[in-house]
Write an enzyme that holds these catalytic residues in place. Structure first.
Site, PDB file in Angstrom:
ATOM      1  N   ASN A   1       0.796  -1.223   0.000  1.00 23.82           N
ATOM      2  CA  ASN A   1       0.000   0.000   0.000  1.00 23.82           C
ATOM      3  C   ASN A   1       0.834   1.282   0.000  1.00 23.82           C
ATOM      4  O   ASN A   1       0.373   2.320  -0.466  1.00 23.82           O
ATOM      5  CB  ASN A   1      -1.000   0.000   1.163  1.00 23.82           C
ATOM      6  CG  ASN A   1      -0.363  -0.209   2.509  1.00 23.82           C
ATOM      7  OD1 ASN A   1       0.717  -0.786   2.623  1.00 23.82           O
ATOM      8  ND2 ASN A   1      -1.032   0.246   3.557  1.00 23.82           N
TER       9      ASN A   1
ATOM     10  N   GLY B   1       2.475  -5.826   7.537  1.00 21.12           N
ATOM     11  CA  GLY B   1       1.489  -6.596   6.783  1.00 21.12           C
ATOM     12  C   GLY B   1       0.405  -7.113   7.700  1.00 21.12           C
ATOM     13  O   GLY B   1       0.116  -6.528   8.748  1.00 21.12           O
ATOM     14  N   SER B   2      -0.183  -8.229   7.326  1.00 18.85           N
ATOM     15  CA  SER B   2      -1.319  -8.765   8.069  1.00 18.85           C
ATOM     16  C   SER B   2      -0.875  -9.385   9.382  1.00 18.85           C
ATOM     17  O   SER B   2       0.264  -9.851   9.530  1.00 18.85           O
ATOM     18  CB  SER B   2      -2.052  -9.815   7.235  1.00 18.85           C
ATOM     19  OG  SER B   2      -1.292 -11.009   7.155  1.00 18.85           O
TER      20      SER B   2
ATOM     21  N   GLU C   1       4.634  -4.524  12.359  1.00 22.79           N
ATOM     22  CA  GLU C   1       3.620  -3.467  12.225  1.00 22.79           C
ATOM     23  C   GLU C   1       2.481  -4.094  11.448  1.00 22.79           C
ATOM     24  O   GLU C   1       2.564  -4.299  10.241  1.00 22.79           O
ATOM     25  CB  GLU C   1       4.211  -2.255  11.502  1.00 22.79           C
ATOM     26  CG  GLU C   1       3.396  -0.996  11.665  1.00 22.79           C
ATOM     27  CD  GLU C   1       2.301  -0.889  10.632  1.00 22.79           C
ATOM     28  OE1 GLU C   1       1.152  -1.281  10.959  1.00 22.79           O
ATOM     29  OE2 GLU C   1       2.561  -0.442   9.517  1.00 22.79           O
ATOM     30  N   LEU C   2       1.396  -4.425  12.167  1.00 19.40           N
ATOM     31  CA  LEU C   2       0.362  -5.302  11.620  1.00 19.40           C
ATOM     32  C   LEU C   2      -0.953  -4.555  11.390  1.00 19.40           C
ATOM     33  O   LEU C   2      -0.952  -3.351  11.163  1.00 19.40           O
ATOM     34  CB  LEU C   2       0.198  -6.509  12.546  1.00 19.40           C
ATOM     35  CG  LEU C   2       1.506  -7.257  12.866  1.00 19.40           C
ATOM     36  CD1 LEU C   2       1.257  -8.404  13.821  1.00 19.40           C
ATOM     37  CD2 LEU C   2       2.191  -7.728  11.591  1.00 19.40           C
TER      38      LEU C   2
ATOM     39  N   CYS D   1      -3.546   0.450   7.034  1.00 18.64           N
ATOM     40  CA  CYS D   1      -3.689  -0.293   8.286  1.00 18.64           C
ATOM     41  C   CYS D   1      -4.253   0.597   9.388  1.00 18.64           C
ATOM     42  O   CYS D   1      -4.836   0.102  10.357  1.00 18.64           O
ATOM     43  CB  CYS D   1      -2.353  -0.892   8.717  1.00 18.64           C
ATOM     44  SG  CYS D   1      -1.031   0.325   8.903  1.00 18.64           S
TER      45      CYS D   1
END
Length: 494
Positions: A173, A248-249, A268-269, A302
């Protein structure tokens, strides 16, 4: 795969397609086992040089990289818009943020330092050093006092040193700026980096490696590998890697932590950002910011706005303002000027988002605006009458969809906002600072934005989440601290 000074090419390439119209944006070399091994070997070999480079050299490299990106700004903007489907306005914003990110990393590289730790603070140490043979305290003569003063002549210096090769795994993103959130601090402190970009947006990383090569980064200090998941997992487990930093996820992030062994990990989720709107809020401003944070760039943040909880006294005004502004968003080709919302990253993601909307509607939710899918484009959507157990509320939708709920009490609003497995960032529109501070006590998020939405982020601030939203903090200085470790020196000059 590429390195700043590429000496070999991967055996195959992959066409990278626009998520909007499936045109070919470019071709990316694909790294196999040999290329991944070579990347790790180069990063390991380059580390002794990188960690000994004077800080002004590392800072100058970062500053020159910013100059090159600034000079090639429009080329990079169109590359990001092409491979990520990001509207031009947002792609330009990302490039501007990347310039700040690099220049701030250069400033921090020059200023980053350890500190003195006072050592003459514990009388127990001196009592032990001057005790009699049986352990009883001695009466101190002038000579004893002189001895005691010498015992206090110690200086403790805590200095930070780079830890070694960093494996950076980055999302689609923000294919430039979120990459730089990892690469720039690593270079600033003297680490080397193996960069595994998102499979949908590797071309921007390829270009970034070229930029750093031109800026003078030593060979092997940054290598980009566009590889399969099994090969990426092999790098996560590799003992030559000192740290894995991932954005990411949540599912993938916690799996990486399990695979990483003893090395450092920064995650960093995901999130499902909530916004609370109090009766004293500036309603037009709050609605405008919720649109910006919720549906622009397809809601693929996010820290995007997903859940909006509005006090009953101002709910009707807010709903009307929000729906009007969402309906006015221009949807279409991200390479056309003035487009607010382009595609999500691929049609599979769009179908998933559509299914969540339809599932919520079947369970009683209402669509106030939007709700339809056109290929990889999801119309900007506002849902109401949703419940906390619906996926559109409890999971991360990562699409241009917000839920709007009416609440009668601000404490209830904060409880609902905080009732999530995620805790990345939140927003609270109120002019009552006491209410804002009380909210922070009960709302476990990494950042709470008062009179703004969760997407507010300056790249130097500490950024990260609680609960399922991650581990550790990004932001230039905070990332530099995580990518270094302390060696402590004690000098006795008595």
């Amino acid at each position: 795969m590429t390195a700043p000074h590429p000496s070999r090419t991967a055996p195959t390439t992959e066409a990278i397609l626009s998520p909007y119209d499936r045109r070919v944006v470019g071709h990316m070399p694909v790294a196999g086992e040999a290329e991944v091994e070579a990347a790790l070997a180069r990063a390991t070999a380059a580390f002794p040089l990188m960690k000994r480079l004077p800080r002004f050299v590392r800072a100058d490299i970062l500053d020159r990289a910013a100059e090159i990106i600034d000079r090639r700004r429009e080329e990079i903007v169109r590359l990001i818009a092409g491979e990520a489907g990001k509207p031009l306005y947002d792609a330009r914003g990302e490039v501007s943020r990347s310039l700040f990110n690099l220049r701030n990393a250069a400033r921090e590289a020059r200023a980053f330092a350890g500190h003195e730790v006072p050592l003459d603070v514990d009388n127990a140490v001196f009592e032990y050093q001057t005790a009699s043979a049986d352990g009883s305290a001695l009466s101190l003569s002038d000579a004893d006092l002189e001895t005691l003063s010498k015992l206090g002549r110690r200086v403790g210096l805590a200095r930070r040193y780079p830890i070694g090769p960093v494996l950076a795994i980055t999302p689609f993103n923000f294919p430039l700026n979120l990459v730089l959130h990892k690469v720039a601090p690593a270079i600033a402190v003297g680490n080397t980096v193996v960069l595994k970009p998102a499979p949908q947006t590797p071309l921007t990383s390829l270009l970034l490696a070229e930029v750093f090569a031109e800026a003078g980064l030593p060979a092997g200090a940054l290598t980009v590998v566009h590889c399969s998941v099994p090969l990426a997992e092999r790098m996560v487990r590799d003992d030559r890697v000192a740290m894995v930093t991932f954005t990411g996820s949540a599912k993938v992030g916690w799996h990486i932590k399990e695979q990483a062994g003893k090395k450092k990990v920064s995650l960093e989720l995901g999130g499902n950002g909530a916004v609370v709107v109090a009766p004293d809020a500036d309603i037009p401003f709050a609605a405008a910011r919720c649109v910006r944070g919720g549906v622009v760039f397809g809601g693929q943040y996010c820290i995007g706005v997903q859940r909006i909880l509005v006090h009953d006294q101002v709910y009707d005004r807010f709903e009307a303002e929000l729906v009007r502004r969402v309906a006015a968003c221009k949807v279409g080709d991200p390479l056309q000027e003035g487009v607010d919302v382009g595609p999500v990253i691929d049609e599979g993601s769009a179908r998933r988002i559509e299914s969540w909307i339809n599932e919520a509607v079947a369970a009683g939710a209402r669509v106030l605006v939007g709700g339809k899918r056109h290929g990889a484009i999801i119309e900007p959507t506002v849902l109401t009458d949703t419940t906390p157990d619906m996926k559109v509320e409890c999971e991360e939708i990562f699409g241009p969809v917000v839920t709007l709920s009416r609440v009668s009490d601000m404490d209830e609003a904060v409880r609902r906002a905080a009732d999530s497995k995620y805790g990345l960032q939140g927003g609270y529109f109120t002019n009552d600072l006491a209410r804002a501070f009380r909210a922070l006590e009960d709302w476990d998020v990494g950042g709470l934005m008062i009179n703004d939405v969760p997407i507010y982020r300056i790249d130097s601030m500490p950024f990260g989440g609680w609960k399922e939203s991650g581990l550790g903090r990004e932001g230039t200085r905070y990332a530099m601290e995580s990518m270094t470790d302390i060696k402590f020196l004690v000098v006795n000059y008595g």
